[in-house]
Design a protein around this motif. Structure first.
Motif, mmCIF file in Angstrom:
data_model
loop_
_atom_site.group_PDB
_atom_site.id
_atom_site.type_symbol
_atom_site.label_atom_id
_atom_site.label_comp_id
_atom_site.label_asym_id
_atom_site.label_seq_id
_atom_site.Cartn_x
_atom_site.Cartn_y
_atom_site.Cartn_z
ATOM 1 N N LEU A 107 8.256 -52.484 19.065
ATOM 2 C CA LEU A 107 8.359 -51.697 17.831
ATOM 3 C C LEU A 107 9.774 -51.735 17.265
ATOM 4 C CD1 LEU A 107 6.214 -48.527 18.691
ATOM 5 C CD2 LEU A 107 5.574 -50.484 17.263
ATOM 6 N N LYS A 108 10.764 -51.820 18.131
ATOM 7 C CA LYS A 108 12.162 -51.765 17.686
ATOM 8 C C LYS A 108 12.432 -52.838 16.618
ATOM 9 C CE LYS A 108 16.887 -51.971 19.269
ATOM 10 N NZ LYS A 108 17.806 -51.821 20.363
ATOM 11 N N GLY A 109 12.999 -52.398 15.511
ATOM 12 C CA GLY A 109 13.342 -53.343 14.441
ATOM 13 C C GLY A 109 12.169 -53.705 13.537
ATOM 14 N N LYS A 110 10.964 -53.277 13.905
ATOM 15 C CA LYS A 110 9.796 -53.560 13.065
ATOM 16 C C LYS A 110 9.709 -52.507 11.960
ATOM 17 C CE LYS A 110 8.111 -57.006 15.519
ATOM 18 N NZ LYS A 110 7.384 -56.799 16.738
ATOM 19 N N THR A 111 8.857 -52.780 10.989
ATOM 20 C CA THR A 111 8.756 -51.886 9.830
ATOM 21 C C THR A 111 7.494 -51.039 9.901
ATOM 22 O OG1 THR A 111 10.013 -53.418 8.484
ATOM 23 C CG2 THR A 111 8.621 -51.851 7.295
ATOM 24 N N LEU A 112 7.705 -49.727 9.815
ATOM 25 C CA LEU A 112 6.563 -48.814 9.738
ATOM 26 C C LEU A 112 6.336 -48.479 8.266
ATOM 27 C CD1 LEU A 112 4.486 -46.936 11.235
ATOM 28 C CD2 LEU A 112 6.164 -45.108 10.958
ATOM 29 N N GLY A 113 5.129 -48.678 7.795
ATOM 30 C CA GLY A 113 4.772 -48.321 6.418
ATOM 31 C C GLY A 113 4.004 -47.013 6.450
ATOM 32 N N VAL A 114 4.535 -46.014 5.767
ATOM 33 C CA VAL A 114 3.898 -44.702 5.773
ATOM 34 C C VAL A 114 3.238 -44.482 4.413
ATOM 35 C CG1 VAL A 114 4.303 -42.222 6.057
ATOM 36 C CG2 VAL A 114 5.675 -43.863 7.370
ATOM 37 N N LEU A 115 1.943 -44.242 4.410
ATOM 38 C CA LEU A 115 1.241 -43.931 3.161
ATOM 39 C C LEU A 115 1.021 -42.429 3.124
ATOM 40 C CD1 LEU A 115 -1.336 -46.886 3.075
ATOM 41 C CD2 LEU A 115 0.911 -46.718 1.972
ATOM 42 N N GLY A 116 1.762 -41.745 2.275
ATOM 43 C CA GLY A 116 1.682 -40.288 2.209
ATOM 44 C C GLY A 116 2.822 -39.684 3.001
ATOM 45 N N ALA A 117 3.891 -39.296 2.287
ATOM 46 C CA ALA A 117 5.078 -38.787 2.992
ATOM 47 C C ALA A 117 5.184 -37.276 2.854
ATOM 48 C CB ALA A 117 6.330 -39.475 2.473
ATOM 49 N N GLY A 118 4.092 -36.596 3.148
ATOM 50 C CA GLY A 118 4.115 -35.131 3.222
ATOM 51 C C GLY A 118 4.594 -34.724 4.598
ATOM 52 N N ARG A 119 4.144 -33.531 5.040
ATOM 53 C CA ARG A 119 4.626 -33.014 6.331
ATOM 54 C C ARG A 119 4.380 -33.985 7.480
ATOM 55 N NH1 ARG A 119 1.847 -28.493 4.409
ATOM 56 N NH2 ARG A 119 3.109 -26.637 4.032
ATOM 57 N N ILE A 120 3.114 -34.424 7.623
ATOM 58 C CA ILE A 120 2.771 -35.231 8.803
ATOM 59 C C ILE A 120 3.358 -36.643 8.683
ATOM 60 C CG2 ILE A 120 0.889 -36.152 10.213
ATOM 61 C CD1 ILE A 120 -0.783 -33.704 9.416
ATOM 62 N N GLY A 121 3.197 -37.246 7.507
ATOM 63 C CA GLY A 121 3.735 -38.595 7.309
ATOM 64 C C GLY A 121 5.234 -38.639 7.578
ATOM 65 N N SER A 122 5.956 -37.613 7.084
ATOM 66 C CA SER A 122 7.411 -37.581 7.294
ATOM 67 C C SER A 122 7.737 -37.421 8.770
ATOM 68 C CB SER A 122 8.042 -36.401 6.546
ATOM 69 O OG SER A 122 7.749 -36.506 5.194
ATOM 70 N N SER A 123 6.958 -36.597 9.425
ATOM 71 C CA SER A 123 7.206 -36.327 10.847
ATOM 72 C C SER A 123 6.979 -37.593 11.697
ATOM 73 C CB SER A 123 6.293 -35.168 11.259
ATOM 74 O OG SER A 123 6.387 -34.896 12.600
#
Ligand code: DGY
Length: 321
Positions: free
Chosen positions: A146-162
């Motif tokens: 996972l290190k250095g890989k890109t996480l794409g978050v769809l929906g950056a509310g409470r849970i997505g941000s966390s």
């Protein structure tokens, strides 16, 4: 004193609060989800002033009608796609949910699903328990870093941000995200990069994690076309609501190498699974348990009860949606 109907047994903490506040509480004694007919029958048995319902209860016109007196439906969940909100509004019914309390729990679980599928943990567990492990091998069950890989978050509310914060600080991933509006706090805290569209996120992410509510606009947000935009090495994680993903298209994509793997805690037509999904070794699937910790389910019960108690006291319930 008011009459409250609870559609299924939930942790005792909230029920005790309702009783301590002097209310009469009836709880369905069915070991499972009430059918629509059963729920209507139960609601007509008394003049209920409040209903504590679950995400598995479809609350529509007929249910509101059957609970004629009840002006509050307190959903035991953060999501409330199971209630007809337009109809509630028309009838002047207050709907509440249980946000906040499950943010950490669900985001821990999203990370657990990411790790499970990327590191192939369920496959390794099954393999070992089947006594097929006959010694260390250089290419046995290879996963990804996972290190250095890109996480794409769809929906950056409470849970997505966390989830984004955990992935950045715990696993040194780079974060890109899409939401209807940028989350400046997230950008400041972990240098998350805002992308203008879902498509932009899908094209570059190594792992995509979904945290949007179920709305008309998010139903099948991830469909065949969008799956095709993802990298063939990418993983899709869904702990939000099943219908956000076209599950049939996802099974096809997983079977045909369009994407590499998926971790799903929610399904399009729960508890049913799309044809072919259970057989996939590159999908880790769990029964909608992302918020299922003793601590959180207890707190959800207290919050749902508090919403009802405040409403019946003539106050604004803390979690009106
Ligand atoms: C929620 O609260 O919406 C969760 O899906 C329950 O696990």
């Amino acid at each position: 004193m008011a009459n409250i109907y609870v559609t299924r047994k939930i942790p005792e903490a909230g029920i005790s609060l309702l009783k301590e506040a002097g209310h009469d509480v009836d709880i369905s004694d069915k070991d499972g989800v009430l059918t629509k007919e059963e729920l209507i029958k139960a609601l007509k048995e008394k003049e209920y002033d409040a209903v504590l319902c679950l995400l598995t209860d479809k609350i529509d016109t007929e249910i509101y009608e059957a609970a004629g007196n009840a002006k509050i439906f307190a959903n035991y969940a953060v999501g409330y796609g199971n209630l007809d909100m337009d109809e509630a509004k028309k009838r002047g019914i207050t709907v509440t949910n249980t946000p906040g309390v499950l943010t950490d729990t669900v985001s821990e679980y999203a990370m657990a699903l990411i790790l499970a599928v990327v590191k192939r943990i369920p496959e390794g567990d099954k393999f070992t328990k089947e006594l097929r492990y006959d010694g260390w091998a250089p290419e046995l069950l290879l996963g990804s870093d996972l290190k250095g890989k890109t996480l794409g978050v769809l929906g950056a509310g409470r849970i997505g941000s966390s989830v984004a914060i955990r992935a950045k600080r715990g696993f040194e991933m780079n974060i890109v995200y899409y939401d209807i509006k940028p989350n400046k706090i997230l950008e400041g805290e972990i240098e998350a990069e805002y992308k203008d569209s879902v498509d932009e996120v899908l094209k570059i992410a190594d792992v995509v994690t979904i945290h949007v509510p179920l709305l008309d606009s998010t139903r099948h947000l991830i469909n065949k076309e969008r799956l095709a935009m993802m990298k063939p090495t990418a993983y899709l994680i869904n702990t939000s609501r099943g219908p956000v993903v076209d599950e049939k298209a996802l099974v096809e994509a997983l079977n045909n190498g369009i994407i590499h793997g998926a971790g799903l805690d929610v399904f399009e037509d729960e508890p049913n699974l799309a044809h072919g999904l259970p057989e996939l070794t590159n999908a880790v699937i769990t029964p909608h348990i992302a918020s299922a910790t003793r601590e959180t389910r207890g707190k959800m019960s207290e919050i749902a009860a508090t919403n009802i108690i405040d409403f019946l006291d003539g106050k604004e319930p803390p979690n009106k949606v």
